[in-house]
Design an enzyme around this catalytic site. Sequence first.
Site, PDB file in Angstrom:
ATOM      1  N   CYS A  36      50.748  29.552  10.023  1.00 38.22           N
ATOM      2  CA  CYS A  36      50.162  29.398   8.688  1.00 38.22           C
ATOM      3  C   CYS A  36      49.258  30.601   8.399  1.00 38.22           C
ATOM      4  O   CYS A  36      49.078  31.480   9.252  1.00 38.22           O
ATOM      5  CB  CYS A  36      49.372  28.091   8.609  1.00 38.22           C
ATOM      6  SG  CYS A  36      47.838  28.130   9.573  1.00 38.22           S
ATOM      7  N   GLU A  88      48.335  27.959  18.061  1.00 34.72           N
ATOM      8  CA  GLU A  88      48.071  29.406  18.171  1.00 34.72           C
ATOM      9  C   GLU A  88      46.579  29.678  18.347  1.00 34.72           C
ATOM     10  O   GLU A  88      46.167  30.539  19.136  1.00 34.72           O
ATOM     11  CB  GLU A  88      48.540  30.147  16.906  1.00 34.72           C
ATOM     12  CG  GLU A  88      49.984  29.935  16.532  1.00 34.72           C
ATOM     13  CD  GLU A  88      50.147  28.808  15.524  1.00 34.72           C
ATOM     14  OE1 GLU A  88      49.635  27.695  15.766  1.00 34.72           O
ATOM     15  OE2 GLU A  88      50.814  29.031  14.496  1.00 34.72           O
ATOM     16  N   HIS A 100      44.995  24.427  15.677  1.00 41.02           N
ATOM     17  CA  HIS A 100      46.437  24.694  15.777  1.00 41.02           C
ATOM     18  C   HIS A 100      46.743  25.317  17.144  1.00 41.02           C
ATOM     19  O   HIS A 100      45.860  25.920  17.775  1.00 41.02           O
ATOM     20  CB  HIS A 100      46.867  25.655  14.662  1.00 41.02           C
ATOM     21  CG  HIS A 100      46.904  25.029  13.298  1.00 41.02           C
ATOM     22  ND1 HIS A 100      47.456  25.650  12.200  1.00 41.02           N
ATOM     23  CD2 HIS A 100      46.457  23.825  12.853  1.00 41.02           C
ATOM     24  CE1 HIS A 100      47.352  24.867  11.145  1.00 41.02           C
ATOM     25  NE2 HIS A 100      46.741  23.746  11.512  1.00 41.02           N
ATOM     26  N   CYS A 155      46.361  30.985  11.013  1.00 42.33           N
ATOM     27  CA  CYS A 155      46.781  31.506  12.324  1.00 42.33           C
ATOM     28  C   CYS A 155      47.242  32.957  12.199  1.00 42.33           C
ATOM     29  O   CYS A 155      46.946  33.780  13.076  1.00 42.33           O
ATOM     30  CB  CYS A 155      47.877  30.623  12.907  1.00 42.33           C
ATOM     31  SG  CYS A 155      47.279  28.973  13.314  1.00 42.33           S
TER      32      CYS A 155
END
Lengths: 163, 163
Positions: free
Chosen positions: B89, B61, B59, B92
């Site tokens: 999410c 992040e 992801h 993260c």
Amino acid sequence: MEFLTQEDKDLYYMGLALREAQKAFEEDEVPVGAILVQDNRVIAKGHNQVEMLQDATAHAEMLALTSAFSYFNSWRIPNLELYCTLEPCTMCAGAIIASRVKRLVYAAPDIRLGACGSFVDLMSEKHPMHQVEIHGGVLEEESAFLLKTFFQQKRAKCPQKNS
Amino acid sequence: MEFLTQEDKDLYYMGLALREAQKAFEEDEVPVGAILVQDNRVIAKGHNQVEMLQDATAHAEMLALTSAFSYFNSWRIPNLELYCTLEPCTMCAGAIIASRVKRLVYAAPDIRLGACGSFVDLMSEKHPMHQVEIHGGVLEEESAFLLKTFFQQKRAKCPQKNS
């Protein structure tokens, strides 16, 4: 490797995960290990390497998961069981859900940070994409002893340091 | 780069995060971008690369955070602000807490998976190690439009495919 019962299988693979945790212990890392299994075959292993890699995401589970993504060349690994010596944190629980791991078996609870009922309970939330089967407490005492010994030794060496 | 107000600063860096999201869009990835800022300097950037890397943990992040760990050679990055175009999410959010990020600014809510109040609210839990300052809704419409367009195009191409 074949097993007569699910319990035998869980004990065997958690034993392998504990060997991974022991590696972390020997490298002066918080002793946590993880093993990913498909049917009765080990697909990936990992042990905590946060300090060595200076990477807050380098938890045992994350390293085992990323190895499995490479092995299958896929970010979806739906038929795997993850054996971990410590209840996963929110980061690892999120990664386990995102990668569609079928079943998670863990040893000791992480009463401060665990995401399977200790700090929060992400696994019991009805997730919109995937639910993971959970089984905790396999070789709990062995894992907890290793962790306790590690932190006792840390405190003895650096009594004033907080993480 | 100097700013008269916090609002100006947030708008500027979220604009950069949206440029990262646009890169993901152009690479046929779910369009999410992230920027890590120390004082008024960009330390790391990331955009979602789950499909390209076949890595469920890739992801925006997470990629920005791991870049910052390398930059500082440290897994603790306590004085940084993370600008992200989508509510993080659980994975993260866990990584953001673990790495001691000071402040999280996000654009659009993720009503299915967001961990700042949408799916669950990890940031409002009293964490035993670290609390992150949260500010949502900066350039929300721009980010939501990009995501909506992406998924509309996906559905038009593959009407029966579910992720």
